[in-house]
Motif scaffolding. Structure first.
Motif, PDB file in Angstrom:
ATOM      1  N   UNK A   1       0.835  -1.194   0.000  1.00  0.00           N
ATOM      2  CA  UNK A   1       0.000   0.000   0.000  1.00  0.00           C
ATOM      3  C   UNK A   1       0.872   1.246   0.000  1.00  0.00           C
ATOM      4  N   UNK A   2       0.378   2.305  -0.655  1.00  0.00           N
ATOM      5  CA  UNK A   2       1.031   3.605  -0.622  1.00  0.00           C
ATOM      6  C   UNK A   2      -0.015   4.684  -0.770  1.00  0.00           C
ATOM      7  N   UNK A   3       0.302   5.912  -0.351  1.00  0.00           N
ATOM      8  CA  UNK A   3      -0.676   6.990  -0.472  1.00  0.00           C
ATOM      9  C   UNK A   3      -0.738   7.526  -1.899  1.00  0.00           C
ATOM     10  N   UNK A   4      -1.960   7.761  -2.370  1.00  0.00           N
ATOM     11  CA  UNK A   4      -2.156   8.480  -3.635  1.00  0.00           C
ATOM     12  C   UNK A   4      -2.268   9.970  -3.352  1.00  0.00           C
ATOM     13  N   UNK A   5      -2.878  10.298  -2.216  1.00  0.00           N
ATOM     14  CA  UNK A   5      -3.037  11.684  -1.769  1.00  0.00           C
ATOM     15  C   UNK A   5      -3.131  11.643  -0.249  1.00  0.00           C
ATOM     16  N   UNK A   6      -3.379  12.778   0.361  1.00  0.00           N
ATOM     17  CA  UNK A   6      -3.524  12.794   1.817  1.00  0.00           C
ATOM     18  C   UNK A   6      -4.723  11.972   2.272  1.00  0.00           C
ATOM     19  N   UNK A   7      -5.723  11.848   1.411  1.00  0.00           N
ATOM     20  CA  UNK A   7      -6.959  11.183   1.811  1.00  0.00           C
ATOM     21  C   UNK A   7      -7.181   9.812   1.178  1.00  0.00           C
ATOM     22  N   UNK A   8      -6.411   9.468   0.152  1.00  0.00           N
ATOM     23  CA  UNK A   8      -6.681   8.234  -0.590  1.00  0.00           C
ATOM     24  C   UNK A   8      -5.430   7.363  -0.647  1.00  0.00           C
ATOM     25  N   UNK A   9      -5.624   6.068  -0.355  1.00  0.00           N
ATOM     26  CA  UNK A   9      -4.545   5.086  -0.405  1.00  0.00           C
ATOM     27  C   UNK A   9      -4.733   4.164  -1.605  1.00  0.00           C
ATOM     28  N   UNK A  10      -3.621   3.629  -2.111  1.00  0.00           N
ATOM     29  CA  UNK A  10      -3.636   2.634  -3.179  1.00  0.00           C
ATOM     30  C   UNK A  10      -3.199   1.310  -2.579  1.00  0.00           C
ATOM     31  N   UNK A  11      -4.075   0.320  -2.624  1.00  0.00           N
ATOM     32  CA  UNK A  11      -3.751  -1.019  -2.169  1.00  0.00           C
ATOM     33  C   UNK A  11      -3.447  -1.910  -3.356  1.00  0.00           C
ATOM     34  N   UNK A  12      -2.459  -2.753  -3.207  1.00  0.00           N
ATOM     35  CA  UNK A  12      -2.034  -3.666  -4.266  1.00  0.00           C
ATOM     36  C   UNK A  12      -2.073  -5.079  -3.679  1.00  0.00           C
ATOM     37  N   UNK A  13      -3.082  -5.846  -4.051  1.00  0.00           N
ATOM     38  CA  UNK A  13      -3.368  -7.128  -3.424  1.00  0.00           C
ATOM     39  C   UNK A  13      -3.084  -8.253  -4.397  1.00  0.00           C
ATOM     40  N   UNK A  14      -2.390  -9.274  -3.939  1.00  0.00           N
ATOM     41  CA  UNK A  14      -2.099 -10.443  -4.752  1.00  0.00           C
ATOM     42  C   UNK A  14      -3.409 -11.010  -5.283  1.00  0.00           C
ATOM     43  N   UNK A  15      -3.549 -11.072  -6.609  1.00  0.00           N
ATOM     44  CA  UNK A  15      -4.821 -11.439  -7.239  1.00  0.00           C
ATOM     45  C   UNK A  15      -5.357 -12.773  -6.730  1.00  0.00           C
ATOM     46  N   UNK A  16      -4.490 -13.764  -6.548  1.00  0.00           N
ATOM     47  CA  UNK A  16      -4.968 -15.074  -6.102  1.00  0.00           C
ATOM     48  C   UNK A  16      -5.452 -15.052  -4.657  1.00  0.00           C
ATOM     49  N   UNK A  17      -4.966 -14.112  -3.843  1.00  0.00           N
ATOM     50  CA  UNK A  17      -5.472 -13.959  -2.474  1.00  0.00           C
ATOM     51  C   UNK A  17      -6.761 -13.137  -2.461  1.00  0.00           C
ATOM     52  N   UNK A  18      -6.842 -12.148  -3.328  1.00  0.00           N
ATOM     53  CA  UNK A  18      -8.019 -11.280  -3.382  1.00  0.00           C
ATOM     54  C   UNK A  18      -9.250 -12.059  -3.833  1.00  0.00           C
ATOM     55  N   UNK A  19      -9.056 -13.004  -4.742  1.00  0.00           N
ATOM     56  CA  UNK A  19     -10.156 -13.825  -5.239  1.00  0.00           C
ATOM     57  C   UNK A  19      -9.677 -15.268  -5.318  1.00  0.00           C
ATOM     58  N   UNK A  20      -9.765 -16.014  -4.192  1.00  0.00           N
ATOM     59  CA  UNK A  20      -9.259 -17.390  -4.165  1.00  0.00           C
ATOM     60  C   UNK A  20      -9.923 -18.328  -5.173  1.00  0.00           C
ATOM     61  N   UNK A  21     -11.065 -17.929  -5.740  1.00  0.00           N
ATOM     62  CA  UNK A  21     -11.718 -18.767  -6.741  1.00  0.00           C
ATOM     63  C   UNK A  21     -10.908 -18.847  -8.022  1.00  0.00           C
ATOM     64  N   UNK A  22      -9.917 -17.947  -8.153  1.00  0.00           N
ATOM     65  CA  UNK A  22      -9.113 -17.923  -9.373  1.00  0.00           C
ATOM     66  C   UNK A  22      -9.668 -17.007 -10.444  1.00  0.00           C
ATOM     67  N   UNK A  23     -10.792 -16.335 -10.154  1.00  0.00           N
ATOM     68  CA  UNK A  23     -11.387 -15.441 -11.142  1.00  0.00           C
ATOM     69  C   UNK A  23     -10.776 -14.047 -11.126  1.00  0.00           C
TER      70      UNK A  23
END
Length: 123
Positions: free
Chosen positions: A38-60
């Motif tokens: 994760x890193x900040x995009x602005x003072x109020x908004x963050x950017x999360x970067x999640x491993x796709x296979x963990x974010x959707x274990x179904x593989x979709x």
């Protein structure tokens, strides 16, 4: 009332992706691990970067299915940023062009997510 404060992208490698965005935006990661970063995009908004296979274990869940957008002050700033990103080797998906909402171009991150830059013509 809802408050917008987070953008989440499904990625193939969160550590590589946070390195890419940290360099691109000149902002340090505030969290970086093999499954999530994760890193900040602005003072109020963050950017999360999640491993796709963990974010959707179904593989979709697939990397590269989203677009994020950044505003710049004017067309001159957009033109300079476009040249900088071309020099860095970012894939440019849409060359600078005038659209109803402003002058814009689109690049891609390592997962194929679209990164739009806009010099707005709205007042």
């Amino acid at each position: 009332m809802l408050t917008f404060n987070f953008v989440l992208l499904h990625v193939a490698d969160p550590v590589a992706s946070v390195g890419f965005y940290s360099e691109l935006l000149g902002k340090p990661a505030i969290d970086s691990g093999p499954g999530f970063a994760m890193l900040p995009l602005s003072e109020a908004v963050l950017l999360g970067l999640w491993l796709a296979s963990d974010a959707d274990p179904s593989g979709n869940g697939k990397p590269g299915a989203s677009e994020i957008s950044f505003d710049v002050a004017d067309v001159a700033a957009l033109t300079k940023l476009h040249a900088d990103w071309v020099e860095k080797g970012l894939p440019i998906l849409v060359e600078p062009v005038e659209k109803p909402f402003g002058h814009t171009f689109v690049a891609a991150d390592p997962d194929g997510h679209r990164i739009r830059v806009v010099a707005s013509t709205r007042s």
